[in-house]
Design an enzyme around this catalytic site. Structure first.
Site, short mmCIF file in Angstrom:
data_model
loop_
_atom_site.label_atom_id
_atom_site.label_comp_id
_atom_site.label_asym_id
_atom_site.label_seq_id
_atom_site.Cartn_x
_atom_site.Cartn_y
_atom_site.Cartn_z
N CYS A 64 0.84 -1.21 0.00
CA CYS A 64 0.00 0.00 0.00
C CYS A 64 0.88 1.27 0.00
O CYS A 64 1.84 1.35 0.75
CB CYS A 64 -0.93 -0.02 1.22
SG CYS A 64 -2.04 1.39 1.26
N CYS A 68 0.28 5.05 6.90
CA CYS A 68 -0.35 4.85 8.22
C CYS A 68 0.65 4.15 9.16
O CYS A 68 1.06 3.01 8.88
CB CYS A 68 -1.61 4.02 8.08
SG CYS A 68 -2.70 4.59 6.74
N CYS A 71 0.38 0.44 10.31
CA CYS A 71 -0.06 -0.61 9.40
C CYS A 71 1.07 -1.45 8.78
O CYS A 71 1.95 -0.93 8.10
CB CYS A 71 -0.90 -0.01 8.29
SG CYS A 71 -1.64 -1.29 7.23
N CYS A 108 -16.50 -9.27 5.73
CA CYS A 108 -15.89 -7.98 5.41
C CYS A 108 -14.61 -8.18 4.61
O CYS A 108 -13.68 -8.85 5.06
CB CYS A 108 -15.59 -7.22 6.70
SG CYS A 108 -14.83 -5.62 6.37
N CYS A 139 -19.64 -6.40 3.68
CA CYS A 139 -18.93 -5.20 4.10
C CYS A 139 -17.61 -5.16 3.33
O CYS A 139 -17.06 -6.22 2.99
CB CYS A 139 -18.67 -5.26 5.61
SG CYS A 139 -17.72 -3.84 6.20
N CYS A 199 -19.62 1.74 8.80
CA CYS A 199 -18.83 1.10 9.85
C CYS A 199 -17.61 2.01 10.05
O CYS A 199 -16.77 2.11 9.15
CB CYS A 199 -18.41 -0.29 9.41
SG CYS A 199 -17.27 -1.09 10.57
N ARG A 271 -17.91 -2.61 18.25
CA ARG A 271 -17.12 -3.84 18.05
C ARG A 271 -15.80 -3.81 18.81
O ARG A 271 -15.01 -2.87 18.66
CB ARG A 271 -16.87 -4.09 16.56
CG ARG A 271 -16.11 -5.40 16.31
CD ARG A 271 -15.97 -5.74 14.84
NE ARG A 271 -17.25 -5.70 14.19
CZ ARG A 271 -17.51 -5.02 13.07
NH1 ARG A 271 -16.56 -4.38 12.47
NH2 ARG A 271 -18.71 -5.03 12.56
N1 SAM Z 1 -6.60 0.42 3.03
C1 SAM Z 1 -7.90 0.73 3.47
C2 SAM Z 1 -7.92 1.91 4.42
O1 SAM Z 1 -6.97 2.08 5.16
O2 SAM Z 1 -8.89 2.66 4.42
C3 SAM Z 1 -8.62 -0.44 4.12
C4 SAM Z 1 -7.82 -1.45 4.92
S1 SAM Z 1 -7.11 -0.82 6.42
C5 SAM Z 1 -5.99 -2.08 6.89
C6 SAM Z 1 -8.47 -0.90 7.57
C7 SAM Z 1 -8.27 -0.41 8.97
O3 SAM Z 1 -7.53 -1.35 9.71
C8 SAM Z 1 -7.50 0.87 9.19
O4 SAM Z 1 -8.26 2.00 8.96
C9 SAM Z 1 -7.10 0.78 10.64
O5 SAM Z 1 -8.09 1.39 11.44
C10 SAM Z 1 -7.08 -0.74 10.89
N2 SAM Z 1 -5.71 -1.22 11.20
C11 SAM Z 1 -4.69 -1.35 10.34
N3 SAM Z 1 -3.58 -1.79 10.97
C12 SAM Z 1 -3.92 -1.94 12.27
C13 SAM Z 1 -3.18 -2.35 13.43
N4 SAM Z 1 -1.90 -2.68 13.36
N5 SAM Z 1 -3.84 -2.39 14.60
C14 SAM Z 1 -5.14 -2.05 14.67
N6 SAM Z 1 -5.87 -1.66 13.62
C15 SAM Z 1 -5.28 -1.59 12.43
C1 DTB Z 2 -11.33 -2.46 11.49
O1 DTB Z 2 -11.76 -1.49 12.15
N1 DTB Z 2 -10.43 -3.32 11.93
C2 DTB Z 2 -10.12 -4.31 10.93
C3 DTB Z 2 -11.11 -3.96 9.81
N2 DTB Z 2 -11.71 -2.75 10.25
C4 DTB Z 2 -10.71 -3.92 8.42
C5 DTB Z 2 -8.68 -4.39 10.57
C6 DTB Z 2 -7.77 -4.70 11.71
C7 DTB Z 2 -6.41 -4.89 11.17
C8 DTB Z 2 -5.43 -5.33 12.21
C9 DTB Z 2 -4.07 -5.50 11.64
C10 DTB Z 2 -3.92 -6.57 10.60
O2 DTB Z 2 -4.39 -7.71 10.79
O3 DTB Z 2 -3.30 -6.30 9.57
FE1 SF4 Z 3 -2.78 1.24 3.38
FE2 SF4 Z 3 -2.70 0.12 5.75
FE3 SF4 Z 3 -3.16 2.73 5.55
FE4 SF4 Z 3 -5.05 0.97 4.71
S1 SF4 Z 3 -4.30 1.26 6.81
S2 SF4 Z 3 -4.34 2.81 3.67
S3 SF4 Z 3 -3.73 -0.70 3.99
S4 SF4 Z 3 -1.26 1.65 4.96
#
Ligand code: SAM
Ligand code: DTB
Ligand code: SF4
Length: 325
Positions: A64, A68, A71, A108, A139, A199, A271
């Protein structure tokens, strides 16, 4: 404290005019008072022994372009995640059928995109139609959407769109630089206008303070319509991400955040999302008592672990919880 606002009985506790000091005062209460209040309100809107189960599937892993800081799927950080192309429709169908068989009510699909390209969206629309056929609620979380993309997803049968605000606008700026808080609000607006359920929640334990958590909940609870689903994620600290070394959050702050979310948005599903593998059964039970009535169910979140199915099932049994159908 909760004000009665007149109108029909079930609407009495749904407000959209919360201010920061009121929310902080909820947080500052002794835990027993806060949780008691949250549980009392929870019972006005929900069966307290029913829990909604959503299963996640990462349909596009890693690579990606966004930054973030939490992430593991950002291409900017050296983590153990390797980028993979968009998953095949057959694999999605099989995963949805498995989730259905395991008792989930919602499926989802997540993609590690900044926003979907139209060519990719066409394939996701097919996935949505396929999952819908299995009888599950659908979702998706694909990043930023245009109004047109949101309408196309709705038309294909998407019930919910997940797009998190993550934190307060102020703290958000310290964790993501590649898209703004305003961008996120725009996507949420497009989702609402297209007629999908929202959501939207955030992540706690990223080093933010209580004011940031209160402010995130204020933004959510002052939306014209509350998000139907509010995920509260506890940061999963993944090696290689900038937030890997951040300090542990006091577990009672998780309980407090859930209780305040429940009070501010009494008719929404709250949740207990990422981070459950690091919580013991007693802490999870306390979160449910504080008003959490939904979880991610299945051995994987997107890239990280979630509790094993039989572990969750044992917990539900011990607590007398039943899955929402
Ligand atoms: N890329 C898209 C976005 O960011 O909008 C969708 C997928 S993204 C991984 C979905 C959500 O996962 C993020 O907005 C964040 O709130 C959550 N997330 C990602 N990494 C995480 C982590 N290490 N711990 C907890 N939540 C996480
Ligand atoms: C949300 O609020 N939490 C989920 C889902 N929406 C997409 C993602 C959590 C991701 C946790 C880190 C991972 O497994 O990569
Ligand atoms: Fe990309 Fe992760 Fe940010 Fe979603 S949360 S936009 S997958 S870097």
């Amino acid at each position: 404290m909760i004000d009665r606002h007149g109108g029909d009985a079930e609407q009495d506790f749904i407000r959209h005019d919360w201010i920061q000091t009121e929310i902080l005062n909820l947080f500052y209460q002794p835990l027993n008072d806060l949780v008691f209040q949250a549980q009392a309100l929870h019972r006005r809107y929900f069966d307290p022994n029913v829990i909604q189960l959503s299963t996640l599937l990462n349909i596009k892993t890693g690579g990606c372009p966004e930054d973030c800081a939490y992430c593991p799927q950002s291409a900017r950080y050296q983590t153990s995640i390797n980028a993979e192309p968009l998953m095949s429709l057959d694999k999605v169908r099989a995963a949805a059928e498995q989730a259905k068989g395991q008792g989930a009510s919602r499926f989802c699909m997540g993609a590690a995109w900044r926003s979907p390209k139209d060519r990719d969206l066409d394939q996701v629309l097919e996935m949505v139609r396929t999952v819908k056929q299995s009888g599950l609620e659908t979702c998706a979380t694909l990043g930023m959407l245009t109004e047109e993309q949101a309408l196309r997803l709705k038309e294909a049968g998407l019930d919910f769109y997940n797009h998190n605000l993550d934190s307060s606008a102020g703290f958000y700026r310290t964790i993501i630089s590649t898209r703004t808080y305003e961008d996120r609000l725009q996507t949420l607006k497009a989702v609402r206008q297209a007629g999908m359920s929202v959501c939207c929640g955030g992540i706690i334990g990223m080093g933010e303070d209580l004011q940031d958590r209160a402010e995130l909940l204020r933004v959510l609870a002052t939306m014209h319509k509350h998000p139907e689903s509010v995920p509260i994620n506890l940061l999963v600290r993944v090696e290689g991400t900038p937030l890997y070394g951040v300090e542990n959050l006091d577990p009672f702050e998780i309980v407090r955040t859930i209780a305040v979310a429940r009070i501010l948005m009494p008719a929404s599903y709250v949740r207990l999302s990422a981070g459950r593998t690091g919580m013991n059964d007693e802490l999870q039970a306390l979160c449910f008592f504080a008003g959490a009535n939904s979880i991610f169910y299945g051995e994987k979140l997107l890239t990280t672990d979630n509790p094993e199915l039989d572990k969750d099932q044992k917990l539900f049994k011990r607590l007398g919880l039943k899955a929402l159908h």
